[in-house]
Design a protein around this motif. Structure first.
Motif: not given
Length: 342
Positions: A317-342
């Motif tokens: 989390p960006a606000d200082g809370s929580g704890r680190p978690r593994t998202l993906m192993e064997a990966a680098l340089a990600p780009a995300f395209t979130p689903v837009r809701r509305g």
């Protein structure tokens, strides 16, 4: 043995041998397909179509050993550890936005090796390419996909001594204008223009097509700067900021910060700076971060750490809370395209 009997035996032998050959062929095909799917016990990877800007899918450099290592690869954001689709396009550094990608590649030649920046369309077709002066380090695409930037490590600057030197370029895809080195921009420190031979610029993150943030180093210190392409200026905002990454709402910057008391071999921790108040927040990630983090959404950071395959992606989390978690192993340089809701 009668002639008719010999013919029957011969036909049986031919059929048996043919069956053995067919079985061997099918077995080899099955093994090849399995090799294509599973790489050295790592994530499942298959060849397929990768399209940039697809809502709900992440694209990244696959680091798993096997035939698809270093290829741009896609997974559903809702299932980041699920089967991967590999594109066949290899990159050392990568980023994308709005269907435009920038891919920094190694080039292997008969006489010498080198590097290049390749601009890709949504279907990973090459639009433009540029030779690079050094080793790829960072890459970013502006919101809207019309402007891209890259940073490389270079050697030969007399002021650098034993430390590194960088070159950062910005390319406008509409006009074709290429600013080959942001060191030619005017740098303002404490409101005054500051000229220095040891100026280094790296780690661009875009606010829009004309404005960006980056790191400037000079005199042994690093500064967060706001850049203006039209004016050709860099204005210092805050010290001890490296590899900034602007939040989707444009109000915060995630960055790596040198912290007192840390080892010189592992000096950086992941922080977030509020651009309105200049208040710093340390994230819950306490390990050394040598990466330009990305925002998965308005609340979550993604960054790389060393792993069994060279790099794994982690999230916090960006606000200082929580704890680190593994998202993906064997990966680098990600780009995300979130689903837009509305």
């Amino acid at each position: 043995m009668r002639r008719a009997h010999r013919i029957v035996v011969l036909l049986v032998a031919v059929l048996v041998l043919g069956g053995v050959a067919l079985g061997a062929t099918l077995h080899a095909a099955d093994r090849a397909a399995e090799k294509d799917r599973v790489q050295a016990g790592g994530p499942e990877v298959r060849s397929g179509d990768v399209v940039l800007g697809t809502p709900g899918r992440a694209v990244f450099r696959n680091m798993a050993w096997g035939p698809h290592r270093d290829e741009l690869t896609s997974v559903p954001e809702a299932d980041p550890s699920g089967p991967r689709t590999a594109s066949g396009v290899r990159c050392l550094r990568f980023h994308s936005d709005a269907g435009t990608g920038v891919c920094l590649q190694a080039v292997h030649g008969a006489l010498r090796d080198g590097y290049r920046a390749v601009v890709l369309d949504a279907h990973l077709r090459e639009l433009r390419r540029y030779a690079l002066a050094g080793i790829p380090s960072r890459a970013r695409v502006a919101p809207g996909g019309r402007v891209v930037a890259w940073t490389v490590f270079v050697s030969g600057d007399s002021y650098a001594g034993g430390s590194f030197s960088t070159r950062t370029s910005i390319l406008d895809l509409r006009s074709g204008r290429l600013d080959r080195s942001l060191e030619t921009y005017r740098f303002f420190l404490d409101g005054k223009e500051h000229r220095a031979a040891d100026l280094n610029v790296w780690g661009v993150t875009f606010a829009d097509d004309d404005h960006f943030y980056a790191t400037v180093a000079t005199g042994g210190r690093t500064h967060l700067v706001r850049g203006d392409r039209a004016a050709g200026t860099l204005r210092a905002l805050h010290t001890n900021v490296e590899c900034p990454s602007l939040s989707p709402d444009g109000t915060r910057v995630a960055y790596k910060k040198r912290v007192a008391g840390a080892s010189s071999d592992a000096p950086w921790r992941l922080y977030v700076l509020d651009l309105r108040t200049l208040r710093e927040t340390a994230t819950a990630e306490r390990r050394n971060i040598d990466d330009q983090a990305v925002w998965r959404d308005g609340h979550t950071l993604v960054y790389s750490l060393p792993g069994d395959y060279g790099s794994d992606l982690w999230t916090v989390p960006a606000d200082g809370s929580g704890r680190p978690r593994t998202l993906m192993e064997a990966a680098l340089a990600p780009a995300f395209t979130p689903v837009r809701r509305g």
